[in-house]
Design a protein around this motif. Sequence first.
Motif, PDB file in Angstrom:
ATOM      1  N   LEU A 158      32.345  45.398  36.738  1.00 19.13           N
ATOM      2  CA  LEU A 158      33.467  44.766  37.423  1.00 19.13           C
ATOM      3  C   LEU A 158      34.725  44.773  36.570  1.00 19.13           C
ATOM      4  O   LEU A 158      35.839  44.899  37.078  1.00 19.13           O
ATOM      5  N   LYS A 159      34.564  44.641  35.256  1.00 23.25           N
ATOM      6  CA  LYS A 159      35.732  44.604  34.371  1.00 23.25           C
ATOM      7  C   LYS A 159      36.391  45.964  34.249  1.00 23.25           C
ATOM      8  O   LYS A 159      37.587  46.061  34.002  1.00 23.25           O
ATOM      9  N   GLY A 160      35.627  47.053  34.414  1.00 23.54           N
ATOM     10  CA  GLY A 160      36.161  48.395  34.191  1.00 23.54           C
ATOM     11  C   GLY A 160      37.392  48.741  35.015  1.00 23.54           C
ATOM     12  O   GLY A 160      38.483  48.906  34.476  1.00 23.54           O
ATOM     13  N   PRO A 161      37.287  48.886  36.341  1.00 29.36           N
ATOM     14  CA  PRO A 161      36.003  48.899  37.030  1.00 29.36           C
ATOM     15  C   PRO A 161      35.296  50.239  36.858  1.00 29.36           C
ATOM     16  O   PRO A 161      35.927  51.293  36.914  1.00 29.36           O
ATOM     17  N   PHE A 162      33.971  50.159  36.649  1.00 31.93           N
ATOM     18  CA  PHE A 162      33.157  51.349  36.497  1.00 31.93           C
ATOM     19  C   PHE A 162      32.104  51.390  37.598  1.00 31.93           C
ATOM     20  O   PHE A 162      31.686  50.349  38.119  1.00 31.93           O
ATOM     21  N   VAL A 163      31.687  52.596  37.923  1.00 33.98           N
ATOM     22  CA  VAL A 163      30.601  52.763  38.880  1.00 33.98           C
ATOM     23  C   VAL A 163      29.344  52.137  38.282  1.00 33.98           C
ATOM     24  O   VAL A 163      29.052  52.279  37.095  1.00 33.98           O
ATOM     25  N   LEU A 164      28.596  51.419  39.112  1.00 33.02           N
ATOM     26  CA  LEU A 164      27.372  50.740  38.688  1.00 33.02           C
ATOM     27  C   LEU A 164      26.168  51.491  39.257  1.00 33.02           C
ATOM     28  O   LEU A 164      26.064  51.685  40.469  1.00 33.02           O
ATOM     29  N   LYS A 165      25.277  51.896  38.365  1.00 34.31           N
ATOM     30  CA  LYS A 165      24.036  52.551  38.803  1.00 34.31           C
ATOM     31  C   LYS A 165      22.954  51.480  38.891  1.00 34.31           C
ATOM     32  O   LYS A 165      22.685  50.774  37.919  1.00 34.31           O
TER      33      LYS A 165
END
Length: 330
Positions: A158-165
């Motif tokens: 959420l902080k990235g935001p980055f894709v979550l696997k």
Amino acid sequence: MSFSKAVDLLRLARLASNYSGISLNEIETEFGCVRRTAQRMTQALEQVFPDTEDHVDSEGIKRWRVPRRRVGEFFAPQADEVAALELAISTLDREGLTREAGQLRSLRSTLDILMPDRGRARIEADEEALLEAMGHAARPGPQPASDPQVDAAIADALKGPFVLKIRYRGRRDETARERWIEPYGLLLGARRYLVGRDRDRTDGHMRHFRVEDIEAAEATEDWFAREAGFDFDAYANRAFGVFQDEREFAEVVWKFTPMAAPHAARYRFHPGQTSETTDDGSLIIRFNACGWLEMCWHLYAWGDQVDVLAPPELAAMVKDHRRSDFPGLP
């Protein structure tokens, strides 16, 4: 200087100790005063705190700033503030947000370090008394399960935001399968839901993933751009609880009996609700939302003291489940 003016001056010094300082307009707004009074307050600030700095910011507005080292000793945490922090920590723990609870514990430790020795014992004693009186805001009943590793991965994504696997088992899945999610936020309720877009779906719709059904999670290094203008609060407010189904979104109208109306008037059923009291003392609540099943769970607790006027589908769902033998109201 009167006692009240001294208190206002210390309050002003605290406000002026932030990074950007404070302007005359902000003083007028904060203290509800006129420009001349605000000017006199800045003059008093400079007299009491000689290190006060004034500068003109990038927008051409004059601002006053007091170095934090000069005011820190005046603003040790109060017992009720520390107690509120402890309550927040325990609440986050109960909600399964162990990572966030840990961050607040770290903040609590920092406050302990910064707290002056003088008065520490009194503050700690008052804090203990407050917490005992409030019972730590204990909430009985079922609570969502949590996995610290999953929670940490979600927070990082959420902080990235980055894709979550994630490895996730949906209600129709026999076994968990891998999914790649663009996370937008968390909805907290009886269950916790991760809200995001599934990259395997091409419709662009937001989907909800029950956090306790995520068997494993990993924040990838794949950065993504969140949809411009997306308002998470507005999105969340489209539901009564945490579940959303656009096919159910409609105006909801509940009518509470004159006996139940005083109790219902003390509830906020939805952030966008409106209320109307009829001539016979009944209370009519209106709002727009979806989530009929969660509405049914809540309405059941009111027994036969509430009628669903709209939508008709919700009225049909609760029709045969209204009881008259409940000894109390929510």
